[in-house]
Design a protein around this motif. Structure first.
Motif, PDB file in Angstrom:
ATOM      1  N   LEU A 165      33.675  28.395  40.143  1.00  0.00           N
ATOM      2  CA  LEU A 165      33.953  28.837  41.506  1.00  0.00           C
ATOM      3  C   LEU A 165      33.185  28.040  42.558  1.00  0.00           C
ATOM      4  CD1 LEU A 165      34.048  32.718  41.030  1.00  0.00           C
ATOM      5  CD2 LEU A 165      35.961  31.104  41.105  1.00  0.00           C
TER       6      LEU A 165
ATOM      7  N   THR B 115      29.936  28.185  43.184  1.00  0.00           N
ATOM      8  CA  THR B 115      28.972  29.062  43.851  1.00  0.00           C
ATOM      9  C   THR B 115      27.587  28.850  43.249  1.00  0.00           C
ATOM     10  OG1 THR B 115      29.474  30.867  42.307  1.00  0.00           O
ATOM     11  CG2 THR B 115      30.702  30.828  44.377  1.00  0.00           C
TER      12      THR B 115
ATOM     13  N   HIS C  10      26.694  39.043  42.601  1.00  0.00           N
ATOM     14  CA  HIS C  10      28.078  39.523  42.655  1.00  0.00           C
ATOM     15  C   HIS C  10      28.478  40.183  41.335  1.00  0.00           C
ATOM     16  CE1 HIS C  10      28.941  37.995  46.587  1.00  0.00           C
ATOM     17  NE2 HIS C  10      28.835  36.720  46.242  1.00  0.00           N
TER      18      HIS C  10
ATOM     19  N   GLU D 279      37.389  36.843  43.531  1.00  0.00           N
ATOM     20  CA  GLU D 279      37.659  35.633  42.742  1.00  0.00           C
ATOM     21  C   GLU D 279      37.044  35.732  41.350  1.00  0.00           C
ATOM     22  OE1 GLU D 279      37.147  31.729  44.435  1.00  0.00           O
ATOM     23  OE2 GLU D 279      37.303  32.566  46.456  1.00  0.00           O
TER      24      GLU D 279
ATOM     25  N   ASP E 216      35.338  38.390  49.104  1.00  0.00           N
ATOM     26  CA  ASP E 216      36.094  37.237  48.615  1.00  0.00           C
ATOM     27  C   ASP E 216      35.601  36.701  47.270  1.00  0.00           C
ATOM     28  OD1 ASP E 216      38.132  35.125  49.088  1.00  0.00           O
ATOM     29  OD2 ASP E 216      36.361  33.835  49.181  1.00  0.00           O
ATOM     30  N   THR E 217      34.332  36.400  47.158  1.00  0.00           N
ATOM     31  CA  THR E 217      33.814  35.809  45.923  1.00  0.00           C
ATOM     32  C   THR E 217      33.916  36.786  44.761  1.00  0.00           C
ATOM     33  OG1 THR E 217      32.289  34.432  47.199  1.00  0.00           O
ATOM     34  CG2 THR E 217      31.822  34.679  44.852  1.00  0.00           C
ATOM     35  N   ARG E 218      33.608  38.055  45.003  1.00  0.00           N
ATOM     36  CA  ARG E 218      33.711  39.055  43.919  1.00  0.00           C
ATOM     37  C   ARG E 218      35.148  39.208  43.456  1.00  0.00           C
ATOM     38  NH1 ARG E 218      29.417  41.693  46.925  1.00  0.00           N
ATOM     39  NH2 ARG E 218      30.926  43.020  47.973  1.00  0.00           N
TER      40      ARG E 218
ATOM     41  N   THR F 174      23.470  33.766  43.387  1.00  0.00           N
ATOM     42  CA  THR F 174      24.423  34.547  44.190  1.00  0.00           C
ATOM     43  C   THR F 174      25.523  35.111  43.298  1.00  0.00           C
ATOM     44  OG1 THR F 174      23.982  33.136  46.097  1.00  0.00           O
ATOM     45  CG2 THR F 174      26.001  34.445  46.165  1.00  0.00           C
ATOM     46  N   THR F 175      25.989  34.303  42.356  1.00  0.00           N
ATOM     47  CA  THR F 175      27.006  34.760  41.405  1.00  0.00           C
ATOM     48  C   THR F 175      26.464  35.927  40.593  1.00  0.00           C
ATOM     49  OG1 THR F 175      27.933  32.533  41.279  1.00  0.00           O
ATOM     50  CG2 THR F 175      28.501  34.047  39.503  1.00  0.00           C
TER      51      THR F 175
END
Length: 110
Positions: free
Chosen positions: A42, A44, A52, A20, A16-18, A48-49
């Protein structure tokens, strides 16, 4: 693009985050976005970002450029085009002209 690279790209986008992040970078176009701003937009955590972004980079979907002390990220449209070309390589049972409308719809000048 070979099957292994295509699987890596699809797996990267399958989170999901990747997904986005990639869509955000596609919208940003040639301007790209600094890493910290991606996390802020985002909502985040920065580390963590960063993880990703590294995964997307290894998959050939994102590239980074140093801009002074900042690292700016861009969607790697050539990598994305290679993925799309791989997915559509054998389309339409040997009649690629049938896929032409789809190919034209996804082709951009970026």
């Amino acid at each position: 693009m070979d099957k292994t690279a295509a699987l890596a790209a699809l797996a990267a986008l399958g989170q999901d985050t990747r997904l986005e992040i990639f869509r955000l970078l596609v919208r940003a176009g040639a301007d790209g976005i600094p890493a910290g701003e991606i996390a802020t937009r985002l909502g985040t955590v920065q580390n963590t970002t960063s993880t990703h972004l590294k995964t997307l980079g290894h998959a050939g979907l994102v590239r980074a450029e140093r801009d002074g002390r900042t690292i700016r990220y861009f969607a790697d449209m050539m990598g994305f085009r290679d993925l799309l070309a791989f997915l559509m390589e054998d389309c339409c049972n040997g009649a690629p002209e049938l896929c032409q409308p789809a190919i034209e719809a996804i082709t951009c000048g970026c």
